[in-house]
Write a protein that holds these residues in place. Structure first.
Motif, PDB file in Angstrom:
ATOM      1  N   PRO A  25       0.807  -1.217   0.000  1.00  0.00           N
ATOM      2  CA  PRO A  25       0.000   0.000   0.000  1.00  0.00           C
ATOM      3  C   PRO A  25       0.850   1.282   0.000  1.00  0.00           C
ATOM      4  O   PRO A  25       1.976   1.271   0.469  1.00  0.00           O
ATOM      5  CB  PRO A  25      -0.783  -0.130   1.312  1.00  0.00           C
ATOM      6  CG  PRO A  25       0.096  -0.958   2.200  1.00  0.00           C
ATOM      7  CD  PRO A  25       0.831  -1.893   1.294  1.00  0.00           C
ATOM      8  N   VAL A  26       0.258   2.373  -0.532  1.00  0.00           N
ATOM      9  CA  VAL A  26       0.934   3.674  -0.537  1.00  0.00           C
ATOM     10  C   VAL A  26       0.036   4.720   0.143  1.00  0.00           C
ATOM     11  O   VAL A  26      -1.161   4.503   0.297  1.00  0.00           O
ATOM     12  CB  VAL A  26       1.269   4.156  -1.973  1.00  0.00           C
ATOM     13  CG1 VAL A  26       2.299   3.253  -2.623  1.00  0.00           C
ATOM     14  CG2 VAL A  26       0.014   4.267  -2.826  1.00  0.00           C
ATOM     15  N   MET A  27       0.660   5.821   0.545  1.00  0.00           N
ATOM     16  CA  MET A  27      -0.061   6.943   1.150  1.00  0.00           C
ATOM     17  C   MET A  27       0.009   8.133   0.211  1.00  0.00           C
ATOM     18  O   MET A  27       1.092   8.475  -0.255  1.00  0.00           O
ATOM     19  CB  MET A  27       0.632   7.390   2.441  1.00  0.00           C
ATOM     20  CG  MET A  27       0.353   6.542   3.622  1.00  0.00           C
ATOM     21  SD  MET A  27      -1.257   6.898   4.295  1.00  0.00           S
ATOM     22  CE  MET A  27      -1.110   5.890   5.758  1.00  0.00           C
ATOM     23  N   ILE A  28      -1.136   8.760  -0.026  1.00  0.00           N
ATOM     24  CA  ILE A  28      -1.130  10.045  -0.730  1.00  0.00           C
ATOM     25  C   ILE A  28      -1.188  11.120   0.340  1.00  0.00           C
ATOM     26  O   ILE A  28      -2.027  11.056   1.246  1.00  0.00           O
ATOM     27  CB  ILE A  28      -2.351  10.194  -1.654  1.00  0.00           C
ATOM     28  CG1 ILE A  28      -2.458   9.005  -2.612  1.00  0.00           C
ATOM     29  CG2 ILE A  28      -2.274  11.507  -2.442  1.00  0.00           C
ATOM     30  CD1 ILE A  28      -3.721   9.045  -3.464  1.00  0.00           C
ATOM     31  N   LYS A  29      -0.291  12.084   0.263  1.00  0.00           N
ATOM     32  CA  LYS A  29      -0.286  13.170   1.253  1.00  0.00           C
ATOM     33  C   LYS A  29      -0.237  14.524   0.550  1.00  0.00           C
ATOM     34  O   LYS A  29       0.350  14.649  -0.525  1.00  0.00           O
ATOM     35  CB  LYS A  29       0.915  13.036   2.200  1.00  0.00           C
ATOM     36  CG  LYS A  29       0.863  11.788   3.070  1.00  0.00           C
ATOM     37  CD  LYS A  29       1.956  11.781   4.131  1.00  0.00           C
ATOM     38  CE  LYS A  29       1.838  10.523   4.982  1.00  0.00           C
ATOM     39  NZ  LYS A  29       2.798  10.515   6.106  1.00  0.00           N
ATOM     40  N   LEU A  69      -4.866   6.463   2.284  1.00  0.00           N
ATOM     41  CA  LEU A  69      -4.219   5.166   2.112  1.00  0.00           C
ATOM     42  C   LEU A  69      -4.768   4.501   0.849  1.00  0.00           C
ATOM     43  O   LEU A  69      -5.983   4.471   0.650  1.00  0.00           O
ATOM     44  CB  LEU A  69      -4.516   4.280   3.334  1.00  0.00           C
ATOM     45  CG  LEU A  69      -3.988   2.847   3.297  1.00  0.00           C
ATOM     46  CD1 LEU A  69      -2.463   2.822   3.344  1.00  0.00           C
ATOM     47  CD2 LEU A  69      -4.551   2.025   4.453  1.00  0.00           C
ATOM     48  N   VAL A  70      -3.869   4.006  -0.008  1.00  0.00           N
ATOM     49  CA  VAL A  70      -4.309   3.313  -1.228  1.00  0.00           C
ATOM     50  C   VAL A  70      -3.736   1.895  -1.202  1.00  0.00           C
ATOM     51  O   VAL A  70      -2.526   1.705  -1.204  1.00  0.00           O
ATOM     52  CB  VAL A  70      -3.834   4.053  -2.503  1.00  0.00           C
ATOM     53  CG1 VAL A  70      -4.423   3.402  -3.747  1.00  0.00           C
ATOM     54  CG2 VAL A  70      -4.202   5.517  -2.441  1.00  0.00           C
ATOM     55  N   ARG A  71      -4.637   0.915  -1.184  1.00  0.00           N
ATOM     56  CA  ARG A  71      -4.196  -0.478  -1.036  1.00  0.00           C
ATOM     57  C   ARG A  71      -3.957  -1.172  -2.372  1.00  0.00           C
ATOM     58  O   ARG A  71      -3.146  -2.076  -2.459  1.00  0.00           O
ATOM     59  CB  ARG A  71      -5.230  -1.294  -0.256  1.00  0.00           C
ATOM     60  CG  ARG A  71      -5.421  -0.796   1.162  1.00  0.00           C
ATOM     61  CD  ARG A  71      -6.068  -1.860   2.053  1.00  0.00           C
ATOM     62  NE  ARG A  71      -6.069  -1.418   3.435  1.00  0.00           N
ATOM     63  CZ  ARG A  71      -5.044  -1.548   4.264  1.00  0.00           C
ATOM     64  NH1 ARG A  71      -3.928  -2.129   3.857  1.00  0.00           N
ATOM     65  NH2 ARG A  71      -5.119  -1.107   5.508  1.00  0.00           N
ATOM     66  N   SER A  87      -8.998   7.380  -8.283  1.00  0.00           N
ATOM     67  CA  SER A  87     -10.058   8.087  -7.557  1.00  0.00           C
ATOM     68  C   SER A  87      -9.520   8.679  -6.255  1.00  0.00           C
ATOM     69  O   SER A  87      -9.907   9.778  -5.849  1.00  0.00           O
ATOM     70  CB  SER A  87     -11.254   7.160  -7.304  1.00  0.00           C
ATOM     71  OG  SER A  87     -10.928   6.213  -6.311  1.00  0.00           O
ATOM     72  N   ALA A  88      -8.580   7.948  -5.605  1.00  0.00           N
ATOM     73  CA  ALA A  88      -7.976   8.466  -4.372  1.00  0.00           C
ATOM     74  C   ALA A  88      -7.203   9.755  -4.650  1.00  0.00           C
ATOM     75  O   ALA A  88      -7.252  10.708  -3.866  1.00  0.00           O
ATOM     76  CB  ALA A  88      -7.059   7.418  -3.752  1.00  0.00           C
ATOM     77  N   GLU A 114       3.982   8.366  -0.595  1.00  0.00           N
ATOM     78  CA  GLU A 114       4.911   7.682   0.303  1.00  0.00           C
ATOM     79  C   GLU A 114       4.505   6.217   0.359  1.00  0.00           C
ATOM     80  O   GLU A 114       3.330   5.903   0.224  1.00  0.00           O
ATOM     81  CB  GLU A 114       4.797   8.223   1.741  1.00  0.00           C
ATOM     82  CG  GLU A 114       5.517   9.510   1.995  1.00  0.00           C
ATOM     83  CD  GLU A 114       5.352   9.974   3.439  1.00  0.00           C
ATOM     84  OE1 GLU A 114       4.816   9.211   4.265  1.00  0.00           O
ATOM     85  OE2 GLU A 114       5.746  11.104   3.721  1.00  0.00           O
ATOM     86  N   LYS A 115       5.469   5.358   0.612  1.00  0.00           N
ATOM     87  CA  LYS A 115       5.119   3.981   0.915  1.00  0.00           C
ATOM     88  C   LYS A 115       4.415   3.990   2.274  1.00  0.00           C
ATOM     89  O   LYS A 115       4.820   4.696   3.181  1.00  0.00           O
ATOM     90  CB  LYS A 115       6.373   3.117   0.972  1.00  0.00           C
ATOM     91  CG  LYS A 115       6.063   1.676   1.332  1.00  0.00           C
ATOM     92  CD  LYS A 115       7.086   0.711   0.773  1.00  0.00           C
ATOM     93  CE  LYS A 115       6.661  -0.728   1.061  1.00  0.00           C
ATOM     94  NZ  LYS A 115       5.445  -1.117   0.316  1.00  0.00           N
ATOM     95  N   ALA A 116       3.322   3.217   2.405  1.00  0.00           N
ATOM     96  CA  ALA A 116       2.593   3.175   3.679  1.00  0.00           C
ATOM     97  C   ALA A 116       3.253   2.175   4.616  1.00  0.00           C
ATOM     98  O   ALA A 116       3.476   1.024   4.246  1.00  0.00           O
ATOM     99  CB  ALA A 116       1.138   2.799   3.445  1.00  0.00           C
ATOM    100  N   LEU A 117       3.592   2.652   5.807  1.00  0.00           N
ATOM    101  CA  LEU A 117       4.141   1.756   6.826  1.00  0.00           C
ATOM    102  C   LEU A 117       2.984   1.072   7.537  1.00  0.00           C
ATOM    103  O   LEU A 117       1.953   1.688   7.782  1.00  0.00           O
ATOM    104  CB  LEU A 117       4.985   2.535   7.835  1.00  0.00           C
ATOM    105  CG  LEU A 117       6.169   3.327   7.295  1.00  0.00           C
ATOM    106  CD1 LEU A 117       6.932   3.979   8.438  1.00  0.00           C
ATOM    107  CD2 LEU A 117       7.114   2.431   6.505  1.00  0.00           C
ATOM    108  N   GLU A 118       3.171  -0.201   7.884  1.00  0.00           N
ATOM    109  CA  GLU A 118       2.116  -0.952   8.578  1.00  0.00           C
ATOM    110  C   GLU A 118       2.186  -0.676  10.072  1.00  0.00           C
ATOM    111  O   GLU A 118       3.239  -0.840  10.682  1.00  0.00           O
ATOM    112  CB  GLU A 118       2.286  -2.456   8.322  1.00  0.00           C
ATOM    113  CG  GLU A 118       2.169  -2.875   6.871  1.00  0.00           C
ATOM    114  CD  GLU A 118       0.732  -2.800   6.329  1.00  0.00           C
ATOM    115  OE1 GLU A 118      -0.204  -2.698   7.151  1.00  0.00           O
ATOM    116  OE2 GLU A 118       0.568  -2.850   5.100  1.00  0.00           O
TER     117      GLU A 118
END
Ligand code: MV4
Length: 502
Positions: A156-160, A172-174, A181-182, A202-206
């Motif tokens: 997953p990645v994060m859009i900020k 968060l985009v999985r 759309s995100a 950004e890469k999403a940290l778990e």
């Protein structure tokens, strides 16, 4: 030494009260400002002088740069403390103060700008060799570019938001098919919240932890860190509980994060108090997140553990004084926890609960601090952040601090509005919290629908329990006949004996 003769506080609520207290101890006269909704606010009652600056909407009062600067000039203030929120991280306000011959109690405008643009800050920090979360250092161009970068980073990645912070406009985009759309949503959110639609990836940290490092920097190039605060107990990016130190950070990690934080601050010419935020993963790897160019809500936990008064330090540093001590002189003793008391109903999804404080009894006793903006009879306005007070305790170790917080919360009585106190009571009693097993998922798990969902036979039991609880609640409202002896109604007229419904 008295750094200033008179300071204007460009804020309201508990933080304005906090700044007034520091000024009073230093013999500095204080000027409060207030909106039409805040005529009777505590900061107005406590300051040496108080002046109206406009209507209730913040844009016409606490955010009105010209009015604030004019007021400071007219009243003969030498410096302006912005508190947190409102104009605290507004470079134009810092500049306007300077242009009017006023000292802005915070970092220089250039440092505010350097850390305000998140993508630029990531680039600067990465160049120092401080780890940043993998991702882009420039705002994203086309959707195709975003798709390519996301594929390279791996989902997953994060859009900020490029000008964002504090999780606002974060998405968060999985899966790849959710990206377009995100992006659209994130861009429009960023545009309305920050006036700029630019976003980055950004890469999403778990399940990361949110750990931040307090720094102080003087105008002579010296920077020290005051250790970390653990801020993982949040709900929808609103922090609820903070502590110092973090149960997750040992001395070597503290030193490495502290050193990184000082380097970040020095690289942008930072001055005054500031916070460097990090995400820390399960393997204790830390990644730079952002810089908060202000005093933070949760600063008291650092104060209790380091013995430093951060507002006094801010005043001193803004006046150009040297820090006067080095990193080796900073020490940490014991444990501090802060619970934020909001006028919100934790049983109704934290819905705001403005209104009159009809009754108030605040906790006290050893090592208990209540930083408040309210009093009995005060009306909590609906125009601003609903933070009423911060309950902060110190203990020799974490266990003592948790027990002391539970004790202090049990003493706290607020009637007239709903508060987050019952939520905090539950957290302090929770085995995971007591064991320091904190994560960003804690609040959702504690309150989550999943946690409350019961099925089958258990559902029947839950229903009966709910009916009994409701019956008991109803019973409270119609008390049984008075027992023999002095009438409870006589006692109830004495404030100390009144029973407040929670
Ligand atoms: C993240 C993240 C996972 N991966 N960034 C940033 C601002 C803060 N308020 C929440 N932020 C997060 N940024 C990446 N690349 C997860 C969070 C996050 C979070 C972090 C700490 C504590 C609670 C959190 C709740 C939701 C998301």
């Amino acid at each position: 030494m008295r750094p200033f003769g008179k300071v204007l506080i460009a804020n309201r609520g508990e933080i304005a009260v906090r700044v007034i207290r520091a000024c009073r101890e230093l013999g500095i006269r204080t000027v409060a400002v207030f909106s039409e909704a805040d005529r009777e606010a505590l900061h107005v009652l406590m300051a040496d002088e108080a002046y109206p600056i406009g209507p209730a909407p913040a844009t016409q009062s606490y955010l009105a740069i010209e009015r604030l600067v004019a007021c400071a000039r007219e009243r003969g203030a030498e410096a302006v403390h912005p508190g947190y929120g409102f104009l605290a991280e507004n470079a134009a306000f810092a500049e306007a103060c300077r242009a009017a011959g006023l000292v802005f109690i915070g970092p220089p405008p250039a440092a505010i700008r350097a850390v305000g643009a998140k993508t630029a800050a990531r680039k600067t920090v990465a160049a120092l060799g401080v780890p940043v979360v993998p991702g882009t250092h420039e705002p994203l161009g086309s959707d195709d570019e975003a798709a390519r970068v996301a594929r390279e980073l791996g989902y997953p990645v994060m859009i900020k938001a490029a000008l964002g912070g504090g999780g606002k406009g974060m998405r968060l985009v999985r899966r790849p098919e959710e990206l377009a759309s995100a992006l659209r949503l994130a861009r429009s959110e960023a545009a309305s919240a920050f006036g700029d639609p630019a976003v980055y990836l950004e890469k999403a940290l778990e399940a990361p932890r949110h750990i931040e490092v307090q720094i102080l920097a003087d105008a002579h190039g010296q920077v020290v860190h005051l250790g970390e605060r653990e801020c993982s107990i949040q709900r929808r990016h609103q922090k609820l509980i903070e502590e110092c130190p973090s149960p997750f950070v040992d001395a070597p990690l503290r030193e490495r994060m502290g050193e990184a934080a000082c380097r970040v601050a020095a690289s942008v010419g930072y001055q005054n108090a500031g916070t460097i935020e990090f995400l820390v993963d399960a393997d204790r790897r830390f990644y730079f997140l952002e810089v908060n160019a202000r005093l933070q809500v949760e600063h008291p936990v650092t104060e209790l553990v380091t013995g430093l008064d951060l507002v006094k330090e801010q005043l001193r540093l803004a006046a150009g004084e040297k820090l006067g001590y080095g990193q080796a002189d900073v020490g940490w003793r014991g444990w501090a926890i802060e619970c934020r008391i909001y006028a919100e109903d934790p049983d109704r999804d934290f819905m705001p609960s403005p209104g009159v404080i009809t009754g108030l009894r605040t906790p006290g006793g050893p090592w208990v601090r209540d930083d408040t903006g309210i009093y009995e009879g005060y009306t909590v306005p609906l125009h601003y952040d609903p933070l009423l007070a911060k309950l902060v305790v110190w203990g020799h170790d974490r266990e003592e601090a948790v027990r002391r917080m539970a004790r202090a919360l049990a003493e706290y009585r607020v009637s007239g509005v709903r508060t987050t106190i019952p939520f905090h009571v539950r957290v302090m009693a929770h085995p995971d919290f007591q064991a320091g097993r904190l994560s960003t998922a804690f609040v959702e798990t504690l309150l989550g629908r999943k946690g409350l969902q019961v099925q089958g036979r258990h559902r029947q039991v839950a229903l009966i329990a709910a009916v009994l609880a409701a019956y008991r609640e109803a019973g409270r409202q119609t008390p049984p006949p008075a027992p023999p002896g002095p009438s409870p109604w006589t006692l109830s007229t004495r404030p100390g004996f009144r029973r407040f419904p929670r």
